[in-house]
Enzyme design. Structure first.
Site, short mmCIF file in Angstrom:
data_model
loop_
_atom_site.label_atom_id
_atom_site.label_comp_id
_atom_site.label_asym_id
_atom_site.label_seq_id
_atom_site.Cartn_x
_atom_site.Cartn_y
_atom_site.Cartn_z
NE ARG A 146 -3.56 -0.15 2.74
CZ ARG A 146 -4.80 -0.11 2.24
NH1 ARG A 146 -5.22 -1.10 1.50
NH2 ARG A 146 -5.59 0.90 2.47
CG ASN A 182 -6.00 4.42 5.59
OD1 ASN A 182 -5.57 5.45 5.09
ND2 ASN A 182 -6.39 3.38 4.87
N GLY A 183 -6.40 7.72 6.70
CA GLY A 183 -7.31 8.75 6.22
C GLY A 183 -6.81 10.12 6.64
CD GLU A 186 -0.20 2.93 -17.25
OE1 GLU A 186 -0.56 4.06 -16.92
OE2 GLU A 186 -0.01 2.02 -16.42
CE LYS A 190 2.91 1.41 -14.21
NZ LYS A 190 1.58 1.86 -14.35
CG HIS A 227 2.41 22.22 -32.47
ND1 HIS A 227 2.24 23.20 -33.43
CD2 HIS A 227 1.93 21.07 -33.03
CE1 HIS A 227 1.65 22.68 -34.49
NE2 HIS A 227 1.47 21.38 -34.29
C1 F6R Z 1 0.06 4.01 -11.40
C2 F6R Z 1 -1.05 3.76 -10.50
C3 F6R Z 1 -1.90 4.91 -10.13
C4 F6R Z 1 -3.37 4.47 -9.99
C5 F6R Z 1 -4.21 5.62 -9.41
C6 F6R Z 1 -5.66 5.23 -9.26
O1 F6R Z 1 0.79 2.85 -11.63
O2 F6R Z 1 -1.26 2.67 -10.05
O3 F6R Z 1 -1.79 5.98 -11.01
O4 F6R Z 1 -3.85 4.09 -11.25
O5 F6R Z 1 -3.70 5.99 -8.16
O6 F6R Z 1 -5.81 4.17 -8.36
P1 F6R Z 1 -7.12 3.30 -8.35
O7 F6R Z 1 -7.20 2.60 -9.67
O8 F6R Z 1 -6.96 2.36 -7.20
O9 F6R Z 1 -8.27 4.25 -8.17
#
Ligand code: F6R
Length: 613
Positions: A27, A101-102, A485, A489, A508
């Protein structure tokens, strides 16, 4: 983002908590801590950095004795990562310990009130305010449960909390709003956790708490209450997937494992939904009468999921002739989108807990739009809130950087477009049949992209380019969306500055950044636009760029005329081609990150589930 585990039972709690926290490392976090009832005393151990630091500090948990405890991995929001700011947090008089958490949005106002009543604070966190607020109500004469309930009723923001009270040595209280929390039934023990992998070793029967739910558990029982303190019944759900799905299974990293799981994940997502030559989405209710009046689709998400939305625009507009607008959830929630019952809002989220996406979903509902969520985590907040849900069957995704969730989200985009197209009759039968045939064949083609020969080739190019400081990804049409994407990455796991541009846009402005040795990755899978992209490749080569191409096997001969380095992928239906090229880009980023010595699965500053705004 922050991970919570709580255990009450007959075994020593600390090793179980540490093990659970290790399953939540994905996480994202920057410190960790545990609190255990040790001979009636709330003992806390916490350490900045990796979980290993806490494991070393507590001798694998052996230094803490006691069978009841809570543990936490913290992803810093209020206050830098430090031992002091780590959770659990004790209230000023030491009666209450909390993991959270939050984000508590009104924490400053509450802190001032509590300070005026003599409470002292030791950290910069919002969580310490909650601990003190609970203690404040407890000291006023509330019992433990009522003190927690009263405290959370004063709190604005999001929270999942695990709470201990010095005078209740057999009890843990859990409560949540807008951050995930589950309960797990054990044998002579019970658990709370942020996510299933933390407790799957001990139980498969879990309850996904709803917002406002509070639970009081000891080793033999659990009681659930709603936000008004009324007793409620909750049905457990059985988790069918294996723990091995959340373990590395012989791969060096979760990300590599998840890259390799993509053929299966895409197959699991697509195949059961194609029956008798039609797309069948049994799980949703979008009647033909509704679709006929559909005027616009918004696709709302964050990060990679948003990039799936950009692909979705090309795919749905092409197949269904319905205008589609992809919007970042963090913008959508504060914009003034024009929504009514002729608008469909498609929400995409792997975790189903992303704070901005959840808020955007609520806003869409409030404004009267129909909502459809594409989600991976069953029982998550977004899945529960949307009018309809289409699950991606990717299985647990552990690496912070998404791979297989992205691919399955893309697969659901194809299915959804075909489903709408079949109702609106926007496609000739022969084209529709061909699209279904090609979709069924897609997982096998992804399998070919991860064949050892292609992986070796990607590894070779990674070894050539891993030292670059700047990388540009260019492409046209759907390739430009896939470039976004690929660029993300590389940024997130290899810490290389990179940008993605529609190839025609370079001249541009951004072309001024191209200099000798700048790497440009050119994705050119669309035969009709191939020559156009090659013209842009020539423009950057003329300014000294090194170019790595990605194209389909049929165009292998052509691309060799423009560049020396290219990776060839199988040809499929044009609209599905991103499902193959993205696997190359993911794998390239993975090996570049590896060669740069980066922590691939846990990139710095990032969290898997972004439950704060
Ligand atoms: C990039 C990545 C993030 C998630 C984004 C949304 O590799 O994993 O950009 O795509 O934080 O997360 P979810 O899909 O859990 O809402």
């Amino acid at each position: 983002m922050c991970g919570i585990v709580g255990y009450v039972g007959q075994e020593q709690a600390a090793p179980i908590l540490l093990d659970g926290l290790s399953k939540l490392e994905y996480r994202g976090y920057d410190s960790a801590g545990v609190c255990v009832f040790d001979e009636g005393v709330l003992k806390v151990a916490k350490a900045k950095g990796r979980l290993q630091a806490l494991i070393d500090l507590t001798d694998g948990g052996k230094a803490l004795h006691g069978c009841v405890g809570i543990g936490h991995t913290r992803w810093a929001t209020h206050g830098a990562p430090s031992d002091t700011n780590s959770h659990p947090h004790m209230a000023d008089s030491g009666k209450i310990a909390v993991v959270h958490n939050g984000i508590i949005e009104n924490y400053l106002e509450l802190k001032e009130l509590l300070m005026a009543r003599g409470k002292k604070f030791h950290s910069e966190t919002d969580t310490e305010v909650v601990a003190n607020l609970i203690e404040f109500y407890y000291d006023m004469g509330c019992d433990f449960k009522d003190a927690v309930q009263k405290a959370v009723s004063r709190v604005e923001g999001s929270y999942a909390l695990g709470v201990l009270c010095r005078d209740y040595p057999d009890t843990i209280i859990g409560v949540k709003k807008d951050s995930p929390l589950i309960f797990g039934y054990g044998q002579g023990c019970n658990f709370i956790a942020s996510d299933v992998p933390a407790i799957l070793k001990y139980t498969r029967d879990v309850v996904y708490l709803n917002d406002g739910d509070l639970l009081v558990m000891d080793k033999d029982s659990v009681h659930f209450y709603d936000q008004h303190g009324e007793h409620i019944q909750k049905q457990p759900e059985h988790v069918s997937w294996e723990l091995s799905a959340a373990e590395k299974g012989g791969y060096a990293h979760f990300m590599l494992k998840e890259i390799h799981e993509q053929p299966k994940a895409v197959r699991d997502t697509i195949h059961p939904r194609i029956k008798d030559g039609r797309v069948v989405l049994d799980d949703i209710q979008l009647p033909a009468s509704y679709l006929e009046h559909l005027k616009r689709i918004y696709i709302v998400a964050c990060g990679s999921a948003y990039y799936v939305g950009i692909h979705g625009k090309y795919i749905i507009e092409n197949l269904c002739q319905v205008p589609v607008e992809p919007v970042l959830a963090s913008e959508f929630r504060y914009a003034d989108p024009v929504l009514d019952d002729t608008t469909l809002v498609v929400i995409i989220s792997q975790s189903g807990e992303t704070a901005d996406t959840l808020a955007a979903l609520r806003e869409a509902k409030r404004r009267g739009a129909r909502t459809l969520a594409i989600v991976n985590v069953v029982g998550s907040s977004i899945a529960k809130t949307a009018d309809d849900v289409l699950y991606t069957w990717a299985g647990p995704e552990i690496a912070v950087a998404t791979t297989k969730a992205f691919s399955t989200q893309l697969s659901v985009m194809y299915l959804l477009a075909l489903y709408i197209a079949q109702d609106l009759r926007t496609l000739p039968q022969a084209r529709y049949d061909q699209l279904l045939t090609d979709l069924l064949a897609l997982p096998d083609k992804i399998e070919r992209v991860i064949a050892p020969e292609t992986i070796q080739q990607i590894q070779y190019y990674a070894s050539q380019y891993f030292n670059n400081h700047d990388v540009f990804f260019i492409g046209r049409h759907l390739d430009s969306a896939t470039c976004l994407e690929g660029s993300l990455k590389l940024k997130e796991i290899a810490y290389i500055h990179s940008e993605a541009y529609a190839a025609g846009e370079l001249k541009h402005g951004p072309i001024s950044l191209i200099e000798n040795g700048t790497l440009v990755v050119a994705t050119a899978t669309n035969p009709k636009l191939f020559d156009k992209t090659m013209s842009n490749v020539k423009e950057v080569k003329a300014r000294g760029a090194d170019v790595l191409g990605i194209t389909i096997e049929d165009l292998g001969g052509e691309i060799a005329k423009t560049m020396d380095s290219a990776i060839l992928i199988p040809k499929t239906e044009l609209l599905y081609q991103p499902s193959l090229s993205v696997v190359v880009l993911q794998t390239f980023a993975y090996y570049v990150a590896l060669m740069r010595g980066c922590d691939v699965d846990k990139p710095r500053n990032l969290a898997k589930s972004v439950t704060v705004e």
